[in-house]
Motif scaffolding. Structure first.
Motif, PDB file in Angstrom:
ATOM      1  N   LEU A 258       0.861  -1.309  -0.109  1.00  0.00           N
ATOM      2  CA  LEU A 258      -0.177  -0.121   0.222  1.00  0.00           C
ATOM      3  C   LEU A 258       0.827   1.357  -0.178  1.00  0.00           C
ATOM      4  O   LEU A 258       1.579   1.477   0.935  1.00  0.00           O
ATOM      5  N   GLY A 259       0.836   1.826  -1.086  1.00  0.00           N
ATOM      6  CA  GLY A 259       1.699   3.196  -1.038  1.00  0.00           C
ATOM      7  C   GLY A 259       0.623   4.451  -0.649  1.00  0.00           C
ATOM      8  O   GLY A 259      -0.573   4.275  -0.723  1.00  0.00           O
ATOM      9  N   ALA A 260       1.179   5.591  -0.076  1.00  0.00           N
ATOM     10  CA  ALA A 260       0.698   6.474   0.487  1.00  0.00           C
ATOM     11  C   ALA A 260       1.694   7.769   0.482  1.00  0.00           C
ATOM     12  O   ALA A 260       2.693   7.654   0.473  1.00  0.00           O
ATOM     13  N   ASP A 261       1.098   9.045   0.745  1.00  0.00           N
ATOM     14  CA  ASP A 261       1.845  10.286   0.920  1.00  0.00           C
ATOM     15  C   ASP A 261       2.404  10.209   2.565  1.00  0.00           C
ATOM     16  O   ASP A 261       2.268   9.323   3.184  1.00  0.00           O
ATOM     17  N   LYS A 262       3.156  11.385   2.544  1.00  0.00           N
ATOM     18  CA  LYS A 262       3.676  11.605   3.841  1.00  0.00           C
ATOM     19  C   LYS A 262       2.818  11.920   5.104  1.00  0.00           C
ATOM     20  O   LYS A 262       2.855  11.629   6.270  1.00  0.00           O
ATOM     21  N   VAL A 278       0.055  -6.223   5.506  1.00  0.00           N
ATOM     22  CA  VAL A 278       0.097  -5.285   4.453  1.00  0.00           C
ATOM     23  C   VAL A 278       1.376  -4.515   4.314  1.00  0.00           C
ATOM     24  O   VAL A 278       1.852  -3.981   5.370  1.00  0.00           O
ATOM     25  N   THR A 279       2.298  -4.783   3.189  1.00  0.00           N
ATOM     26  CA  THR A 279       3.770  -3.900   3.426  1.00  0.00           C
ATOM     27  C   THR A 279       3.379  -2.360   3.025  1.00  0.00           C
ATOM     28  O   THR A 279       2.832  -1.871   2.070  1.00  0.00           O
ATOM     29  N   PRO A 280       3.569  -1.661   4.156  1.00  0.00           N
ATOM     30  CA  PRO A 280       3.622  -0.181   4.090  1.00  0.00           C
ATOM     31  C   PRO A 280       4.793   0.633   3.186  1.00  0.00           C
ATOM     32  O   PRO A 280       5.822   0.869   3.668  1.00  0.00           O
ATOM     33  N   HIS A 281       4.175   1.043   1.857  1.00  0.00           N
ATOM     34  CA  HIS A 281       5.064   1.790   0.914  1.00  0.00           C
ATOM     35  C   HIS A 281       4.707   3.030   1.123  1.00  0.00           C
ATOM     36  O   HIS A 281       4.300   3.949   0.182  1.00  0.00           O
ATOM     37  N   VAL A 282       4.851   3.585   2.535  1.00  0.00           N
ATOM     38  CA  VAL A 282       4.395   5.131   2.606  1.00  0.00           C
ATOM     39  C   VAL A 282       5.721   5.932   2.609  1.00  0.00           C
ATOM     40  O   VAL A 282       6.682   5.676   2.914  1.00  0.00           O
ATOM     41  N   ALA A 283       5.280   7.313   2.045  1.00  0.00           N
ATOM     42  CA  ALA A 283       6.285   8.035   1.777  1.00  0.00           C
ATOM     43  C   ALA A 283       6.888   8.607   3.104  1.00  0.00           C
ATOM     44  O   ALA A 283       6.169   8.895   4.173  1.00  0.00           O
ATOM     45  N   GLN A 284       8.200   8.722   3.281  1.00  0.00           N
ATOM     46  CA  GLN A 284       8.880   9.150   4.780  1.00  0.00           C
ATOM     47  C   GLN A 284       8.556  10.626   4.914  1.00  0.00           C
ATOM     48  O   GLN A 284       9.060  11.488   4.096  1.00  0.00           O
ATOM     49  N   ASN A 285       8.273  11.142   6.150  1.00  0.00           N
ATOM     50  CA  ASN A 285       7.978  12.045   6.759  1.00  0.00           C
ATOM     51  C   ASN A 285       9.179  12.485   7.792  1.00  0.00           C
ATOM     52  O   ASN A 285       9.039  12.019   8.841  1.00  0.00           O
ATOM     53  N   THR A 286      10.294  13.115   7.128  1.00  0.00           N
ATOM     54  CA  THR A 286      11.376  13.527   8.191  1.00  0.00           C
ATOM     55  C   THR A 286      11.425  14.827   8.379  1.00  0.00           C
ATOM     56  O   THR A 286      12.671  15.371   9.142  1.00  0.00           O
ATOM     57  N   SER A 287      10.321  15.569   8.274  1.00  0.00           N
ATOM     58  CA  SER A 287      10.438  17.013   8.826  1.00  0.00           C
ATOM     59  C   SER A 287      10.216  17.342  10.184  1.00  0.00           C
ATOM     60  O   SER A 287       9.377  17.002  10.815  1.00  0.00           O
ATOM     61  N   LYS A 288      11.526  17.526  11.034  1.00  0.00           N
ATOM     62  CA  LYS A 288      11.462  17.547  12.387  1.00  0.00           C
ATOM     63  C   LYS A 288      11.058  16.514  13.141  1.00  0.00           C
ATOM     64  O   LYS A 288      10.325  16.600  14.329  1.00  0.00           O
ATOM     65  N   ARG A 289      11.202  15.235  12.791  1.00  0.00           N
ATOM     66  CA  ARG A 289      10.774  14.036  13.362  1.00  0.00           C
ATOM     67  C   ARG A 289      11.389  12.798  12.616  1.00  0.00           C
ATOM     68  O   ARG A 289      12.002  12.806  11.341  1.00  0.00           O
ATOM     69  N   SER A 290      11.309  11.683  13.145  1.00  0.00           N
ATOM     70  CA  SER A 290      11.676  10.485  12.528  1.00  0.00           C
ATOM     71  C   SER A 290      10.419   9.647  11.885  1.00  0.00           C
ATOM     72  O   SER A 290       9.325   9.736  12.387  1.00  0.00           O
ATOM     73  N   SER A 291      10.950   8.877  10.764  1.00  0.00           N
ATOM     74  CA  SER A 291       9.803   8.507   9.892  1.00  0.00           C
ATOM     75  C   SER A 291       9.490   7.177  10.547  1.00  0.00           C
ATOM     76  O   SER A 291      10.432   6.284  11.257  1.00  0.00           O
ATOM     77  N   ALA A 292       8.354   6.572  10.227  1.00  0.00           N
ATOM     78  CA  ALA A 292       8.044   5.327  10.921  1.00  0.00           C
ATOM     79  C   ALA A 292       8.414   4.265   9.823  1.00  0.00           C
ATOM     80  O   ALA A 292       8.233   2.887  10.293  1.00  0.00           O
TER      81      ALA A 292
END
Length: 361
Positions: A258-262, A278-292
């Motif tokens: 499953l792809g998704a945005d930040k 479900v394999t999470p193909h989520v875009a990484q959100n690294t702005s002032k935080r760590s990505s899941a």
């Protein structure tokens, strides 16, 4: 010799059948074939919605074909749709009316809308369109994308007033003067008097807050067809909750991605996906935080492919808002707006299937 074209129209009768007036290669012809098959399959459900006695109604097949034309040709109101249906021979042919058949009043849609809502006809129509895509081998059963979009409600900010305050007499009933300066308005204390189910929502920092709903789409990554859709209240949690609800039935049969945005890069959402296998193909959100999402996922080539494919879901939202009349809904209430959102998704899929048939044959 110059032909005369200034006199009155001399002909009263036409001996050319309506079917012959529509070009053989007109793009509506393959749509009509698919829609006729779907409506035939839905006929038993229509029988359950109507009484066995009484005056015959406008056939639901005609209503749905007319609504499909409204979405497809961006006709902004049902009254204008009836005006088009009165003199547009192409519209008459698609709906199933003869050249001399009388059209119905626009209020017929209003009277029958509750019946169509009760039968959840939009969902049934969407599922049969999806089945036609599956029969053609156009759907991926492994790779998907989810995203949401905001839909402006048919209500103004002037209608967003305190819930506990008694209504005051307006100075101008058509366009009353309202002063909100110094008043902090929230969804917990205020509600729209026009559409109480619409919520005040801001898309991002320094952007205007509007009364909105939130539409959600689950897309397969092979050809960019919508395989599910729904509508929720506009809040910061609706996207992820709707994504989990739509992807759950698909994950019950096999391992999928499953792809998704930040906006979906939260630990709760990623852990919930992994719990569903479900394999999470989520875009990484690294702005002032760590990505899941870590290297366990991003190191695979499939992750990069999903990040490229997921952007195609914006094509669906773009079509719905520029063609499908969903930039600002014309209905009030979550049930009615959600019904039209799912039906518009089905129309998008029909157009996409027709185009793919032409390209792949």
């Amino acid at each position: 010799m110059r032909g005369e074209g200034t006199g009155p129209q001399p002909h009263m009768w036409s001996y050319v059948p309506l079917e012959q007036r529509i070009p053989v290669d007109h793009p509506l012809r393959p749509l009509r074939t698919m829609v006729d098959t779907i409506l035939t399959e839905l006929s038993p459900q229509f029988d359950e919605l109507y009484s066995k006695v009484g005056r015959p109604s406008i056939p639901p097949e005609h209503l749905l074909r007319a609504l499909l034309l409204q979405v497809l040709y961006t006709v902004r109101s049902e009254r204008l749709l009836m005006e088009q249906l009165d003199y547009n021979l192409l519209f008459r042919w698609f709906v199933g009316l003869a050249m001399d058949d009388p059209i119905w009043d626009a209020t017929v849609f209003t009277k029958n809308r509750e019946r169509l809502l009760r039968g959840d006809i939009a969902r049934a129509f969407f599922e049969r369109v999806r089945a036609q895509a599956d029969q053609r081998g156009l759907l991926s059963d492994e790779h998907f994308t989810v995203d949401g979009t905001l839909i402006d409600a048919w209500a103004s900010l002037k209608s967003f007033q305190r819930k506990d305050a008694p209504p005051s007499a307006p100075d101008d009933p058509g366009n009353p003067t309202v002063n909100f300066h110094g008043e902090r308005r929230r969804n917990t204390t205020h509600a729209s008097t026009t559409d109480p189910e619409a919520l005040l929502y801001r898309k991002g920092d320094r952007q205007e807050a509007k009364l909105r709903y939130q539409g959600h789409v689950l897309m397969e990554n092979r050809y960019g067809l919508a395989v599910d859709g729904c509508l929720t209240a506009a809040d910061g949690y609706g996207e992820r909750a709707a994504g989990l609800e739509m992807v759950g039935p698909l994950a019950a049969t096999r391992r999928i991605t499953l792809g998704a945005d930040k906006a979906y890069d939260t630990r709760d959402f990623v852990e919930a996906l992994r719990g569903l296998q479900v394999t999470p193909h989520v875009a990484q959100n690294t702005s002032k935080r760590s990505s899941a999402i870590d290297r366990r996922t991003t190191r695979h080539a499939g992750y990069a492919v999903s990040q490229q494919k997921r952007k195609r879901i914006e094509e669906i939202f773009g079509w719905l808002k520029t063609i499908g009349l969903m930039r600002q809904t014309r209905f009030r209430g979550r049930r009615r707006v959600g019904w039209m959102f799912v039906f518009s998704l089905a129309v998008y899929n029909l157009v996409r299937i027709r185009n793919l048939d032409q390209c792949l044959t």
